[in-house]
Design an enzyme around this catalytic site. Structure first.
Site, short mmCIF file in Angstrom:
data_model
loop_
_atom_site.label_atom_id
_atom_site.label_comp_id
_atom_site.label_asym_id
_atom_site.label_seq_id
_atom_site.Cartn_x
_atom_site.Cartn_y
_atom_site.Cartn_z
N LYS A 83 -30.39 -40.06 30.84
CA LYS A 83 -30.97 -40.20 32.19
C LYS A 83 -32.47 -40.45 32.07
O LYS A 83 -33.17 -39.70 31.40
CB LYS A 83 -30.75 -38.90 32.99
CG LYS A 83 -29.33 -38.70 33.42
CD LYS A 83 -29.17 -37.38 34.17
CE LYS A 83 -30.04 -37.30 35.41
NZ LYS A 83 -29.96 -35.98 36.06
O1 LIG Z 1 -27.44 -36.57 37.27
C1 LIG Z 1 -28.05 -36.45 38.29
C2 LIG Z 1 -28.66 -37.61 38.87
O2 LIG Z 1 -28.84 -38.61 37.90
C3 LIG Z 1 -28.16 -35.11 38.88
O3 LIG Z 1 -28.20 -34.13 37.87
C4 LIG Z 1 -29.34 -34.92 39.81
O4 LIG Z 1 -30.48 -34.71 39.04
C5 LIG Z 1 -29.06 -33.76 40.76
O5 LIG Z 1 -27.91 -34.07 41.53
C6 LIG Z 1 -30.19 -33.51 41.72
O6 LIG Z 1 -31.39 -33.36 41.08
C7 LIG Z 1 -29.89 -32.29 42.54
O7 LIG Z 1 -30.71 -32.42 43.64
P1 LIG Z 1 -30.99 -31.22 44.66
O8 LIG Z 1 -29.65 -30.62 45.02
O9 LIG Z 1 -31.88 -30.27 43.93
O10 LIG Z 1 -31.65 -31.90 45.82
#
Ligand SMILES: O=C(CO)[C@@H](O)[C@H](O)[C@H](O)[C@H](O)COP(=O)(O)O
Length: 222
Positions: A83
């Protein structure tokens, strides 16, 4: 639509893996830091236990740093996706890692021009942050539909994964809107099962069955 779990917690991963359909595990620096264990070891352990991808996010700030990290992380398991933040440096690192045969995801996607660039660079996945978009009055679901349309028109193969999921209805809406995948936290995964009507209905069936069994027993005893 593929389903990923957004966690690095062993118990949560074990629970959700029982159903056999998880496409993989996604992580980010905030998720990893909750586990209080060494990053590499967390990824090695998850990767050895699940049958699917494990997504690891770089923390370097220059393309060179991200490339070095991505190369190293890609050796931590059998199916690692790197990522990278959707920045000038991140997309340049993605291009280089792709050249080396490493799968990449552009994370923190918030605009359609970013979608165009990521699709043009041929990245494997992009992650629009639905919940955080909604927090800023950007319609996350509409964004997913437009991102899919752009990728289709550009004949790109980039997959769109909905991230930052705050409730189970968004998962349903993503499935309806043609998203390729979703990654959800464990509490949302659990909530996807929930229905009072299912519980009440099941209780009724089991009560009726118990009464029927005990009536049969007392018939026999005469
Ligand atoms: O893999 C991904 C996105 O590429 C996820 O791990 C992503 O970082 C997460 O869904 C988010 O950071 C979570 O967001 P939030 O619930 O803290 O708003």
């Amino acid at each position: 639509m593929d389903i990923y779990l957004d966690t690095a917690n062993e118990q949560e991963i074990e629970f959700a893996s029982k159903y056999g359909f998880l496409a993989g595990i996604t992580t980010n620096p905030s998720i990893i830091s909750k586990e209080n264990r060494e990053f590499r070891q967390i990824i090695v352990d998850i990767s050895s236990k699940i049958n699917g991808e494990v997504w690891c996010q770089v923390t370097g700030e220059t393309a060179e740093e991200m490339i070095l990290e991505g190369r190293e992380m890609s050796t931590w398991g059998k199916d690692i996706v790197i990522k990278l933040p959707m920045t000038e440096e991140g997309l340049s690192a993605a291009y280089q890692l792709k050249q080396e045969g490493i799968k990449v995801n552009m994370t923190l996607i918030y605009t359609l021009p970013q979608v165009v660039l990521a699709a043009k660079a041929g990245v494997d996945f992009i992650s629009p942050y639905i919940g955080r978009m909604d927090d800023h009055a950007i319609d996350g679901l509409q964004f997913i539909k437009e991102a899919k349309e752009i990728i289709h028109q550009m004949h790109a193969e980039t997959k769109v994964i909905g991230a930052s999921i705050r409730n189970p209805q968004v998962v349903v809406d993503l499935a309806k809107s043609g998203a390729d995948a979703v990654t959800m936290p464990f509490y949302i995964f659990k909530k996807m099962f929930a229905s009072d009507l299912t519980n009440i209905g099941l209780k009724g069936f089991l009560n009726d069955w118990k009464q029927y069994q005990s009536a049969k027993k007392s018939e026999k005893s005469y």
